[in-house]
Enzyme design. Structure first.
Site, PDB file in Angstrom:
ATOM      1  N   ASP A 175     -23.594   7.339  11.633  1.00 35.71           N
ATOM      2  CA  ASP A 175     -24.583   6.344  11.177  1.00 35.71           C
ATOM      3  C   ASP A 175     -25.965   6.627  11.746  1.00 35.71           C
ATOM      4  O   ASP A 175     -26.976   6.623  11.036  1.00 35.71           O
ATOM      5  CB  ASP A 175     -24.165   4.937  11.633  1.00 35.71           C
ATOM      6  CG  ASP A 175     -22.775   4.562  11.212  1.00 35.71           C
ATOM      7  OD1 ASP A 175     -21.819   5.204  11.700  1.00 35.71           O
ATOM      8  OD2 ASP A 175     -22.642   3.618  10.419  1.00 35.71           O
ATOM      9  N   THR A 176     -25.994   6.841  13.060  1.00 34.06           N
ATOM     10  CA  THR A 176     -27.275   7.063  13.732  1.00 34.06           C
ATOM     11  C   THR A 176     -27.965   8.302  13.203  1.00 34.06           C
ATOM     12  O   THR A 176     -29.171   8.288  12.917  1.00 34.06           O
ATOM     13  CB  THR A 176     -27.056   7.192  15.252  1.00 34.06           C
ATOM     14  OG1 THR A 176     -26.442   5.999  15.739  1.00 34.06           O
ATOM     15  CG2 THR A 176     -28.373   7.426  15.964  1.00 34.06           C
TER      16      THR A 176
END
Length: 615
Positions: free
Chosen positions: A189-190
């Site tokens: 996600d990051t």
């Protein structure tokens, strides 16, 4: 029935038998509130589950036309499962959220429409923006807050919450981003959000109400540590690596050397250094050159043994000449261009393929590292066993003086002896580690990945395991044959011993008594100096070697005759002797083998391109 799917919702599912059916039902009902029938699909991305999740997903897909089940036999990781499902999805707006429905589903329409109709490329919910309600237990909230601060600091992200499992993407944007995303687990996600911002995509973050459901599947120790390492990896890739070019490296290295020399003149009188060099016994300096020259035939024999294990026979004297030429190239040209020169020479004169030439270089470097480790550990153990730590501890204590901590005086000599004993223990452990690596390399099954996987399961851990496996694989190439292993391993130990012996002879040329403690200091000085040369910051590591050597000698000795001026003079002569022997050997070898160094360096790009296994 043909459907024009606009929105694909992916539910990453790993052992979700207790909640999956309810989650799918709520998702379908919520989507139906703002999207027409047939405009959406729900994909259960089932990731190598060990419970009844696959059966439940099949039942849901059979019951609802809008539900699909994508199964994976192997554990892909959170990011890997999402990526696989997104590639199979039909919609142009791609959405995912965690199956525990921790994020209030009242926000789903806002998430979807941010991308579907408002033109954002990426949308993400946030538990840290003002205006939300989020019950964050301390064991989750504190690590999350710290993690997000690190991401904003190192990766220059403008977002508040990178790990909220509530995101939507435009398909074209996501496909573009996935080409560069490397992580397959929690950092996925990051990395997506950071790369989206760096690439100039429109990213929207909005506050969401969030309530934790059950226990988090994030391992606070293992996964947070893994994500921390991923922050460093991404920072390096995005902020550092693009700026490191040969031109920049050479310029920075040259500037570093100039600054170091300029600073050195503030503390050392250049004329006194030259006077110290002039005072060295020339006969003993010549003797040091002869000692160093002895290591070169050993290099040729070692290289011959490596190539023989790669099914390419050659003679030791030719290979000695090839090494002379390549090392001369490393002295004359920046960025270790001589490595490619060696691959060119053995290909042009003996028909050894470029991939084999580079593979043999990698093996050679691995055994150099093993030799340094074994010799360093042996020296430390020998010092402790023979009482040689007393002299070294006294030398360190003489430089430190009396130390007072909390009102109590600390004996620096005793502290130094204890530190050296601990270091000897570390040296013994290092030797044991080398033995384990060698023994493991003789096995068919490699235990490296299993051991690293026990610490972390993210893609960075997988990368580390791959590097270690390559390291072990290079050793494995040689250890299969006992004679070859003894030749390569024993040769590496002798080569490094002669390298240190050369420096010890230079010490003697300056009138310094060669004691057991000086042998230890010389080994560390030469080893650290050569490790400094690995950085391609200056041709031949000139300046780097001398600086590292001088710091080690001055820091670990207190002999009256070994002043900073003398130590620097010794380092200059030691390095000069080795470079002169290398250059003379290189010139003779170029004449003997009819090789033009300039032509060889010009062929470097062709050599590297042909060695690339993708070509």
């Amino acid at each position: 029935m043909s459907r024009a799917v606009e929105v694909s919702v992916v539910l990453p599912a790993y052992n979700e038998q207790a909640t999956l059916a309810e989650t799918v039902t709520i998702t379908l009902d919520t989507l139906a509130e703002f999207l027409p029938e047939g405009a959406y699909e729900v994909i259960v991305a089932e990731d190598g589950c060990e419970d009844r999740t696959p059966e439940i997903a099949d039942e849901l897909a059979a019951e609802h036309e809008a539900v699909r089940h994508i199964h994976s036999d192997d554990r892909l990781g959170r990011g890997g499962a999402l990526e696989y499902a997104f590639r199979e999805a039909e919609g142009e707006t791609l959405v995912y959220f965690d199956t525990d429905l921790a994020t209030d589903m009242a926000h789903l329409e806002e998430l979807v429409e941010s991308v579907r109709t408002e033109g954002y490329d990426v949308a993400t919910g946030s538990r840290w923006m003002p205006g939300n309600e989020a019950d964050r237990p301390a064991k989750r909230g504190i690590p999350s807050l710290g993690y997000n601060k690190l991401v904003r600091l190192f990766l220059r992200s403008d977002l508040q919450d990178h790990q909220c499992g509530f995101k939507a993407f435009d398909r074209d944007a996501l496909v573009t981003l996935l080409a560069d995303v490397e992580d397959e687990h929690w950092f996925w996600d990051t990395e997506l959000l950071v790369r989206a911002q760096r690439a100039g995509f429109r990213v929207r973050e909005f506050p969401v109400n969030w309530t934790p459901r059950g226990d988090s599947k994030v391992d606070i120790v293992r996964d947070v540590f893994g994500m921390g390492s991923q922050i460093l990896r991404t920072w390096w890739q995005l902020s550092v690596s693009p700026r490191i070019t040969r031109k920049v490296s050479l310029g920075a290295g040259t500037l570093l050397v100039v600054v170091a020399l300029a600073l050195m003149t503030l503390y050392l009188d250049p004329s006194s250094v030259l006077d110290a060099i002039a005072g060295a016994d020339p006969a003993i300096v010549v003797l040091s050159a002869l000692v160093y020259l002895l290591s070169w035939p050993l290099r040729g024999v070692r290289y011959r043994n490596i190539l023989s294990r790669l099914d390419h026979a050659s003679d030791g004297w030719f290979l000695t000449g090839a090494i002379f030429i390549s090392q001369t190239g490393n002295l004359v040209f920046p960025a270790r261009a001589g490595d490619a020169v060696r691959a060119y020479v053995v290909k042009a004169r003996r028909g050894i393929p470029y991939p084999t030439g580079f593979a043999s270089l990698a093996i050679e470097r691995v055994f150099d590292l093993l030799a340094i480790t074994v010799l360093a550990g042996s020296v430390l153990i020998g010092l402790v066993a023979t009482g040689g730590t007393d002299d070294l501890a006294a030398a360190i204590a003489a430089d430190i003086g009396t130390v007072t901590i909390g009102g109590s005086a600390v004996d620096p000599a005793a502290a130094a002896r204890t530190a050296l004993q601990v270091a000897a223990g570390v040296g013994a452990a290092a030797i044991l580690a080398v033995a384990v690596i060698v023994v493991n390399a003789r096995r068919e099954g490699n235990l490296v990945r299993r051991g690293v996987g026990a610490l972390s399961s993210d893609s960075y851990a997988d990368y580390v395991a791959g590097v270690i496996e390559q390291f072990v694989g290079d050793i494995q190439t040689v250890v299969g044959d006992r004679n070859s292993f003894l030749g390569v391993g024993g040769g590496s130990l002798l080569i490094w011993t002669l390298d240190v012996a050369t420096a010890l002879v230079v010490f003697a040329a300056f009138g310094v008594d060669v004691t057991l403690s000086l042998v230890a200091v010389a080994f560390f000085a030469v080893s650290v100096g050569n490790l400094a040369k690995v950085l391609p910051l200056s041709p031949g590591g000139i300046g780097l070697y001398e600086g590292a050597f001088t710091l080690i000698v001055v820091g670990l000795t207190a002999a009256p005759e070994l002043t900073a001026t003398t130590a620097l003079a010794i380092s200059i002569v030691d390095h000069a002797v080795k470079n002169v022997v290398t250059i003379v050997g290189g010139v003779v070898s170029m004449a003997w083998l009819n090789v033009s160094l300039t032509t060889a360096v010009e062929r470097t790009s062709d050599v590297e391109a042909e060695a690339d296994p993708q070509d």
